[in-house]
Design a protein around this motif. Structure first.
Motif, PDB file in Angstrom:
ATOM      1  N   LEU A 156      44.983  38.739  26.867  1.00 15.63           N
ATOM      2  CA  LEU A 156      43.953  39.592  26.263  1.00 15.63           C
ATOM      3  C   LEU A 156      42.858  39.967  27.262  1.00 15.63           C
ATOM      4  O   LEU A 156      42.467  41.147  27.327  1.00 15.63           O
ATOM      5  CB  LEU A 156      43.360  38.905  25.035  1.00 15.63           C
ATOM      6  N   PRO A 157      42.323  39.011  28.070  1.00 14.02           N
ATOM      7  CA  PRO A 157      41.361  39.443  29.093  1.00 14.02           C
ATOM      8  C   PRO A 157      41.948  40.464  30.062  1.00 14.02           C
ATOM      9  O   PRO A 157      41.242  41.383  30.500  1.00 14.02           O
ATOM     10  CB  PRO A 157      40.999  38.136  29.808  1.00 14.02           C
ATOM     11  N   TYR A 158      43.225  40.314  30.386  1.00 17.80           N
ATOM     12  CA  TYR A 158      43.851  41.297  31.274  1.00 17.80           C
ATOM     13  C   TYR A 158      43.847  42.682  30.648  1.00 17.80           C
ATOM     14  O   TYR A 158      43.452  43.673  31.289  1.00 17.80           O
ATOM     15  CB  TYR A 158      45.284  40.891  31.608  1.00 17.80           C
ATOM     16  N   LEU A 159      44.286  42.778  29.392  1.00 17.76           N
ATOM     17  CA  LEU A 159      44.352  44.081  28.734  1.00 17.76           C
ATOM     18  C   LEU A 159      42.957  44.697  28.603  1.00 17.76           C
ATOM     19  O   LEU A 159      42.771  45.901  28.811  1.00 17.76           O
ATOM     20  CB  LEU A 159      44.998  43.932  27.359  1.00 17.76           C
ATOM     21  N   ILE A 160      41.975  43.863  28.263  1.00 16.56           N
ATOM     22  CA  ILE A 160      40.615  44.362  28.093  1.00 16.56           C
ATOM     23  C   ILE A 160      40.042  44.854  29.416  1.00 16.56           C
ATOM     24  O   ILE A 160      39.542  45.983  29.530  1.00 16.56           O
ATOM     25  CB  ILE A 160      39.721  43.271  27.485  1.00 16.56           C
ATOM     26  N   PHE A 161      40.127  44.023  30.448  1.00 14.88           N
ATOM     27  CA  PHE A 161      39.496  44.391  31.719  1.00 14.88           C
ATOM     28  C   PHE A 161      40.307  45.423  32.489  1.00 14.88           C
ATOM     29  O   PHE A 161      39.739  46.144  33.317  1.00 14.88           O
ATOM     30  CB  PHE A 161      39.229  43.140  32.552  1.00 14.88           C
ATOM     31  N   ASN A 162      41.576  45.523  32.233  1.00 13.46           N
ATOM     32  CA  ASN A 162      42.333  46.602  32.859  1.00 13.46           C
ATOM     33  C   ASN A 162      41.811  47.946  32.358  1.00 13.46           C
ATOM     34  O   ASN A 162      41.665  48.904  33.130  1.00 13.46           O
ATOM     35  CB  ASN A 162      43.820  46.463  32.553  1.00 13.46           C
ATOM     36  N   ALA A 163      41.496  48.011  31.051  1.00 12.05           N
ATOM     37  CA  ALA A 163      40.902  49.229  30.505  1.00 12.05           C
ATOM     38  C   ALA A 163      39.476  49.411  30.998  1.00 12.05           C
ATOM     39  O   ALA A 163      39.046  50.536  31.301  1.00 12.05           O
ATOM     40  CB  ALA A 163      40.944  49.182  28.980  1.00 12.05           C
ATOM     41  N   VAL A 164      38.718  48.316  31.085  1.00 13.96           N
ATOM     42  CA  VAL A 164      37.330  48.391  31.558  1.00 13.96           C
ATOM     43  C   VAL A 164      37.285  48.929  32.991  1.00 13.96           C
ATOM     44  O   VAL A 164      36.470  49.814  33.320  1.00 13.96           O
ATOM     45  CB  VAL A 164      36.657  47.009  31.478  1.00 13.96           C
ATOM     46  N   TYR A 165      38.169  48.420  33.857  1.00 20.08           N
ATOM     47  CA  TYR A 165      38.148  48.874  35.249  1.00 20.08           C
ATOM     48  C   TYR A 165      38.704  50.289  35.391  1.00 20.08           C
ATOM     49  O   TYR A 165      38.285  51.036  36.287  1.00 20.08           O
ATOM     50  CB  TYR A 165      38.901  47.889  36.136  1.00 20.08           C
ATOM     51  N   ALA A 166      39.625  50.666  34.518  1.00 21.68           N
ATOM     52  CA  ALA A 166      40.082  52.057  34.546  1.00 21.68           C
ATOM     53  C   ALA A 166      38.931  52.998  34.220  1.00 21.68           C
ATOM     54  O   ALA A 166      38.752  54.048  34.858  1.00 21.68           O
ATOM     55  CB  ALA A 166      41.228  52.245  33.551  1.00 21.68           C
ATOM     56  N   GLU A 167      38.106  52.610  33.239  1.00 22.28           N
ATOM     57  CA  GLU A 167      36.931  53.410  32.899  1.00 22.28           C
ATOM     58  C   GLU A 167      35.895  53.352  34.022  1.00 22.28           C
ATOM     59  O   GLU A 167      35.225  54.364  34.323  1.00 22.28           O
ATOM     60  CB  GLU A 167      36.319  52.896  31.595  1.00 22.28           C
ATOM     61  N   ALA A 168      35.736  52.183  34.661  1.00 23.57           N
ATOM     62  CA  ALA A 168      34.785  52.064  35.767  1.00 23.57           C
ATOM     63  C   ALA A 168      35.178  52.969  36.925  1.00 23.57           C
ATOM     64  O   ALA A 168      34.310  53.626  37.534  1.00 23.57           O
ATOM     65  CB  ALA A 168      34.713  50.607  36.234  1.00 23.57           C
ATOM     66  N   TYR A 169      36.457  53.028  37.248  1.00 19.95           N
ATOM     67  CA  TYR A 169      36.906  53.913  38.321  1.00 19.95           C
ATOM     68  C   TYR A 169      36.687  55.375  37.927  1.00 19.95           C
ATOM     69  O   TYR A 169      36.344  56.211  38.769  1.00 19.95           O
ATOM     70  CB  TYR A 169      38.377  53.653  38.634  1.00 19.95           C
ATOM     71  N   TYR A 200      34.306  56.454  35.887  1.00 19.35           N
ATOM     72  CA  TYR A 200      32.861  56.721  35.866  1.00 19.35           C
ATOM     73  C   TYR A 200      32.265  56.740  37.265  1.00 19.35           C
ATOM     74  O   TYR A 200      31.496  57.640  37.609  1.00 19.35           O
ATOM     75  CB  TYR A 200      32.168  55.661  35.010  1.00 19.35           C
ATOM     76  N   PHE A 201      32.619  55.747  38.080  1.00 17.25           N
ATOM     77  CA  PHE A 201      31.988  55.614  39.390  1.00 17.25           C
ATOM     78  C   PHE A 201      32.670  56.443  40.475  1.00 17.25           C
ATOM     79  O   PHE A 201      32.015  56.873  41.428  1.00 17.25           O
ATOM     80  CB  PHE A 201      31.963  54.154  39.822  1.00 17.25           C
ATOM     81  N   ARG A 202      33.968  56.649  40.354  1.00 17.74           N
ATOM     82  CA  ARG A 202      34.700  57.378  41.401  1.00 17.74           C
ATOM     83  C   ARG A 202      35.219  58.735  40.945  1.00 17.74           C
ATOM     84  O   ARG A 202      35.719  59.514  41.764  1.00 17.74           O
ATOM     85  CB  ARG A 202      35.872  56.535  41.910  1.00 17.74           C
ATOM     86  N   GLY A 203      35.165  58.993  39.645  1.00 18.16           N
ATOM     87  CA  GLY A 203      35.625  60.277  39.135  1.00 18.16           C
ATOM     88  C   GLY A 203      37.121  60.410  39.035  1.00 18.16           C
ATOM     89  O   GLY A 203      37.638  61.525  38.878  1.00 18.16           O
ATOM     90  N   THR A 204      37.847  59.308  39.121  1.00 14.80           N
ATOM     91  CA  THR A 204      39.302  59.351  38.987  1.00 14.80           C
ATOM     92  C   THR A 204      39.675  59.502  37.520  1.00 14.80           C
ATOM     93  O   THR A 204      38.924  59.114  36.635  1.00 14.80           O
ATOM     94  CB  THR A 204      39.940  58.079  39.559  1.00 14.80           C
ATOM     95  N   PRO A 205      40.854  60.058  37.235  1.00 14.02           N
ATOM     96  CA  PRO A 205      41.279  60.205  35.838  1.00 14.02           C
ATOM     97  C   PRO A 205      41.392  58.835  35.156  1.00 14.02           C
ATOM     98  O   PRO A 205      41.805  57.854  35.777  1.00 14.02           O
ATOM     99  CB  PRO A 205      42.645  60.884  35.952  1.00 14.02           C
ATOM    100  N   PHE A 206      41.024  58.801  33.884  1.00 22.56           N
ATOM    101  CA  PHE A 206      41.126  57.557  33.127  1.00 22.56           C
ATOM    102  C   PHE A 206      42.577  57.350  32.726  1.00 22.56           C
ATOM    103  O   PHE A 206      43.140  58.103  31.941  1.00 22.56           O
ATOM    104  CB  PHE A 206      40.238  57.595  31.888  1.00 22.56           C
ATOM    105  N   THR A 207      43.188  56.331  33.311  1.00 18.93           N
ATOM    106  CA  THR A 207      44.578  56.013  32.988  1.00 18.93           C
ATOM    107  C   THR A 207      44.688  54.511  32.805  1.00 18.93           C
ATOM    108  O   THR A 207      44.922  53.768  33.755  1.00 18.93           O
ATOM    109  CB  THR A 207      45.530  56.471  34.120  1.00 18.93           C
TER     110      THR A 207
END
Length: 376
Positions: free
Chosen positions: A86-99, A101-108
């Motif tokens: 569960l932490p993996y699934l949650i933070f994988n989505a969190v870091y996808a959003e962070a990338y 937001y901070f780098r402008g990469t597509p949210f995947t």
């Protein structure tokens, strides 16, 4: 002084908690250094290469050591889901959003492809599932080494972090085979003197070879073709890196303090700084802080290095844990899991530490603390 019986020994060892705290500080430090290394910084590159040669192998070895009791019982599977999946699934989505937001990469947010540091949780899940298999195999470490080397001979996708899962596998299996007395042998005065010499020699070698080896060799994420090496060159260099890493891992554990310290209690909280510090890295990158530190040269490097410990302390603090607790330690939804049957049997603590045996009439220091860490 007689050796205490197992029932008299505490569940948590200060030695292992100290080791985990130091290792998570080194993870934070390594990710920070990555942002400021340039071709004009051969000394920093050498320090970075030595760090990456041992800190993740040591972390993975400890994860294997604390997976020895995993047999796939329902309670263990439940803790694996809540503590890793569960932490993996949650933070994988969190870091996808962070990338995004901070780098402008597509949210995947693709669960099968880990983002940034989340690969370790996915790998830990897969490694731990295989733990019962290695307990019945002959020569498990040698077999894992062969698998690791063979993995670099083929082209593999990044799905399930498969290259790292296979290439780092020997360290997890080695941890499964480790016994408390192995750590005790590393904690003699002679071993500590040798450890200092090992680190000094490794730093000299890394300075001579700097900027080699590249990050692609040390991250265990690329095969021989991506490294532009011949199969023979690849196998020989990987074997050399295995030998160097083994020496550095042993030296690291020789130098870890065994007594209870102020940082010891943080050993049960290392999942918080591990999962959260990457967000600070990406935010600092967006704010241009690393560019400023690079322009400051040696002073910037020193400042960034000094910030690693306060960062871990901050991310392990009670206010941060209170905010991040639902993400780092989520509960398994009731609709998804069956209720655990109640029984009068004693359950195994989710983060119990196997105590180190007594040596020369003195038991190594152990201490209890809350059960929460990356080795759950």
């Amino acid at each position: 002084m007689p050796t205490p019986s197992p029932s008299q020994l505490p569940q948590r060892s200060a030695f292992f908690d100290n080791a985990k705290v130091v290792l998570v500080v080194l993870v934070v430090l390594g990710h920070g250094w990555e942002q400021i290394i340039t071709v004009d910084a051969p000394v920093l590159r050498a320090l970075h290469n030595v760090l990456y040669a041992f800190h993740m192998p040591a972390f993975i070895l400890l994860s294997g050591y604390f997976s020895k009791s995993f047999t796939g019982r329902p309670d263990q599977i439940r803790r694996l889901l809540t503590g890793v999946v569960l932490p993996y699934l949650i933070f994988n989505a969190v870091y996808a959003e962070a990338y995004h937001y901070f780098r402008g990469t597509p949210f995947t947010a693709t669960p099968a492809i880990p983002v940034y540091l989340c690969w370790f949780l996915l790998a830990l899940f897969l490694w731990r599932l295989t733990a019962p298999l290695w307990s019945v195999m002959r020569h498990p470490v040698a077999t894992a080494v062969v698998i690791s080397l063979a993995a670099g001979m083929f082209e593999m996708s990044q799905d399930l972090a498969l290259p790292r899962v296979l290439m780092f596998l020997p360290w997890f299996v080695a941890g499964l085979r480790m016994r408390p007395e192995h750590f005790v042998r590393l904690r003699t005065p002679a071993a500590r003197c040798c450890a200092v010499a090992v680190f000094a020699a490794a730093l000299c070698l890394a300075r001579m070879l700097s900027p080699a080896p590249s990050d692609d060799w040390l991250s265990m994420n690329s095969g021989y073709s991506a490294l532009h090496a011949t199969p023979l060159h690849y196998l020989l260099e990987r074997l050399a890196l295995f030998a160097l890493s083994a020496a550095l891992v042993a030296a690291f554990f020789s130098l870890v303090p065994g007594r209870r310290m102020r940082i010891t209690a943080l050993g049960s909280l290392t999942l918080y700084p591990y999962l959260l510090h990457g967000l600070l890295i990406r935010a600092a990158e967006k704010a241009g802080i690393f560019l400023v530190l690079m322009n400051w040269g040696l002073a910037g490097t020193a400042l960034l290095t000094a910030a690693a410990v306060p960062t871990v302390l901050l991310l392990s603090s009670a206010p941060v844990r209170a905010l991040a607790h639902p993400l780092v330690e989520p509960r398994l939804p009731r609709w998804l899991a069956k209720p655990m049957p109640s029984s009068g049997q004693r359950t195994v603590p989710k983060d119990s530490h196997e105590p180190l045996p007594a040596r020369q009439g003195q038991a190594l220091t152990a201490a209890t603390s809350p059960a929460m860490s990356t080795d759950r």
